[in-house]
Design a protein around this motif. Sequence first.
Motif, PDB file in Angstrom:
ATOM      1  N   GLN A  66      -1.229  17.383   3.332  1.00 20.02           N
ATOM      2  CA  GLN A  66      -0.544  16.111   3.470  1.00 20.02           C
ATOM      3  C   GLN A  66      -1.381  15.024   2.778  1.00 20.02           C
ATOM      4  O   GLN A  66      -2.543  14.824   3.124  1.00 20.02           O
ATOM      5  CB  GLN A  66      -0.349  15.765   4.937  1.00 20.02           C
ATOM      6  N   VAL A  67      -0.758  14.355   1.814  1.00 21.35           N
ATOM      7  CA  VAL A  67      -1.472  13.378   0.993  1.00 21.35           C
ATOM      8  C   VAL A  67      -0.849  11.995   1.159  1.00 21.35           C
ATOM      9  O   VAL A  67       0.384  11.865   1.210  1.00 21.35           O
ATOM     10  CB  VAL A  67      -1.441  13.794  -0.497  1.00 21.35           C
ATOM     11  N   GLN A  68      -1.696  10.992   1.230  1.00 24.05           N
ATOM     12  CA  GLN A  68      -1.257   9.604   1.221  1.00 24.05           C
ATOM     13  C   GLN A  68      -2.063   8.854   0.161  1.00 24.05           C
ATOM     14  O   GLN A  68      -3.279   9.013   0.083  1.00 24.05           O
ATOM     15  CB  GLN A  68      -1.458   8.932   2.577  1.00 24.05           C
ATOM     16  N   VAL A  69      -1.370   8.065  -0.639  1.00 20.25           N
ATOM     17  CA  VAL A  69      -2.016   7.184  -1.616  1.00 20.25           C
ATOM     18  C   VAL A  69      -1.599   5.754  -1.270  1.00 20.25           C
ATOM     19  O   VAL A  69      -0.402   5.436  -1.253  1.00 20.25           O
ATOM     20  CB  VAL A  69      -1.594   7.520  -3.058  1.00 20.25           C
ATOM     21  N   ARG A  70      -2.573   4.914  -0.983  1.00 20.71           N
ATOM     22  CA  ARG A  70      -2.295   3.535  -0.586  1.00 20.71           C
ATOM     23  C   ARG A  70      -2.749   2.568  -1.685  1.00 20.71           C
ATOM     24  O   ARG A  70      -3.810   2.757  -2.283  1.00 20.71           O
ATOM     25  CB  ARG A  70      -3.009   3.189   0.727  1.00 20.71           C
ATOM     26  N   VAL A  71      -1.932   1.561  -1.913  1.00 24.81           N
ATOM     27  CA  VAL A  71      -2.266   0.479  -2.842  1.00 24.81           C
ATOM     28  C   VAL A  71      -2.239  -0.826  -2.041  1.00 24.81           C
ATOM     29  O   VAL A  71      -1.315  -1.046  -1.251  1.00 24.81           O
ATOM     30  CB  VAL A  71      -1.266   0.407  -4.013  1.00 24.81           C
ATOM     31  N   ARG A  72      -3.246  -1.678  -2.241  1.00 16.00           N
ATOM     32  CA  ARG A  72      -3.328  -2.915  -1.451  1.00 16.00           C
ATOM     33  C   ARG A  72      -2.118  -3.803  -1.702  1.00 16.00           C
ATOM     34  O   ARG A  72      -1.845  -4.207  -2.831  1.00 16.00           O
ATOM     35  CB  ARG A  72      -4.595  -3.691  -1.820  1.00 16.00           C
ATOM     36  N   PRO A  73      -1.348  -4.133  -0.642  1.00 12.65           N
ATOM     37  CA  PRO A  73      -0.210  -5.045  -0.818  1.00 12.65           C
ATOM     38  C   PRO A  73      -0.685  -6.472  -1.077  1.00 12.65           C
ATOM     39  O   PRO A  73      -1.766  -6.869  -0.640  1.00 12.65           O
ATOM     40  CB  PRO A  73       0.531  -4.954   0.524  1.00 12.65           C
ATOM     41  N   PHE A  74       0.126  -7.242  -1.781  1.00 13.95           N
ATOM     42  CA  PHE A  74      -0.187  -8.643  -2.029  1.00 13.95           C
ATOM     43  C   PHE A  74       0.015  -9.470  -0.758  1.00 13.95           C
ATOM     44  O   PHE A  74       0.878  -9.167   0.079  1.00 13.95           O
ATOM     45  CB  PHE A  74       0.726  -9.214  -3.113  1.00 13.95           C
ATOM     46  N   SER A  75      -0.749 -10.525  -0.638  1.00 13.01           N
ATOM     47  CA  SER A  75      -0.518 -11.514   0.421  1.00 13.01           C
ATOM     48  C   SER A  75       0.689 -12.369   0.033  1.00 13.01           C
ATOM     49  O   SER A  75       1.167 -12.340  -1.114  1.00 13.01           O
ATOM     50  CB  SER A  75      -1.748 -12.406   0.581  1.00 13.01           C
TER      51      SER A  75
END
Length: 418
Positions: A66-75
């Motif tokens: 199980q893989v998750q790739v997260r990208v920082r969301p903008f404020s």
Amino acid sequence: MAPRRNFGSTWWGKAWIESLEQRARLDANRLPRGRTYARQARVGTLHVEPGLVKALVQGNRPTPYQVQVRVRPFSDEEWKTTLDVIAAKAAHAAALLDGELPPEILQEAQSVEIELLPIAGEVGTNCSCPDWANPCKHAAAVCYLIADLMDDDPFTIFLLRGRARDAVLAGVRSRRSGSADPAASAAPGGRVDRAGLPGNAGLVARASRRDNPVAVAARNVWKSAGDSNDQASRLDAVERMPLAQHPGTPAPLALDPPPASGISRADLTALAADAARRAWAVLAGDQSSGLGLSRDHDVARRGSMALGTPAFDDVARLAAMPVRRLLAHAVAWQFGGAEGVDLTDSTWVPKAEQMAPAKNVLQEFGANPRLRDNRVSAGDFQLRLGRSGLWYRFERRNGAWELAAPPDLDPAELLLSE
């Protein structure tokens, strides 16, 4: 050998890869292995949500990771600045409303210290495998396949930054019209699922609109045939119609199938979606319809599409096949199609000279190969020759032989693959 699969066919897909490999500062030792995994069709469906991509990746164990790739969301403030930049020029707004992402938008966003594509520290990964690296090779494979999402829909980068297409377009429209920004208070929302299919990175089904360029072109071609009843003219018009970029999705059923039919709504919808994918693939020239497949081959095909989902157990149950055997067949189908499935269960007897290349290359690697029928074995590693002349790499896992890589004409290439 087939040409090596590259990632990123559009400028924004290529920009994602450049960001991934250079600016995001991910583990350079794991990225090449991730590319190999992505090329080997080990990644299942990509589920994209605001700031997050999830997928199952088939490693060297029977159960996918199980893989998750997260990208920082903008404020909210970053989003305000981003939308201001896009709406400031009519050309940018028009391009975005038409589904295009001009490179100037990224450059002008950078001029006000907004990075649409991730930089160091903005990409994080998580995987259920024991590797500690960021990313591990399974997560790296998912990172590379995100480029395909970018190619299909540049709005994916906005979704990874936290806002779906509708919210972004609403923000641009409001700025161009001088009204309040409805996107500022909108929920992020949005989700894209990309289905993994054998031999490629998969397809995204998107709802078509009346003003879709393909639909417009199709209507124009049909109109050019006039009102003639001449069948040849109509057939010529059909042949000149542009092919949609992706297969369509079935319309919702108005009624459930009759109870006595033994067919559920979900089963019927799945069959319709499968038929749409097959028809699109035939028109695209990528593959046959598959209607001539044997029962075992078609079960393997359906199993490969359901890998890593609850539907996989349903396929095994309906086919009256043990889960472990279906898993082996499904993976074999992903890597080698019908021939891969056949080689999983059966043997044939080629001529001695046909087996010599695999025997010689194993000896060059210091192994003591054993030959039997179309198989050359060395420990927990085995090369099998298909009737097509292609070589297949099998590995012994938990006491059973499983296909572990796509085929190749050169057995040496299979020894060097990840």
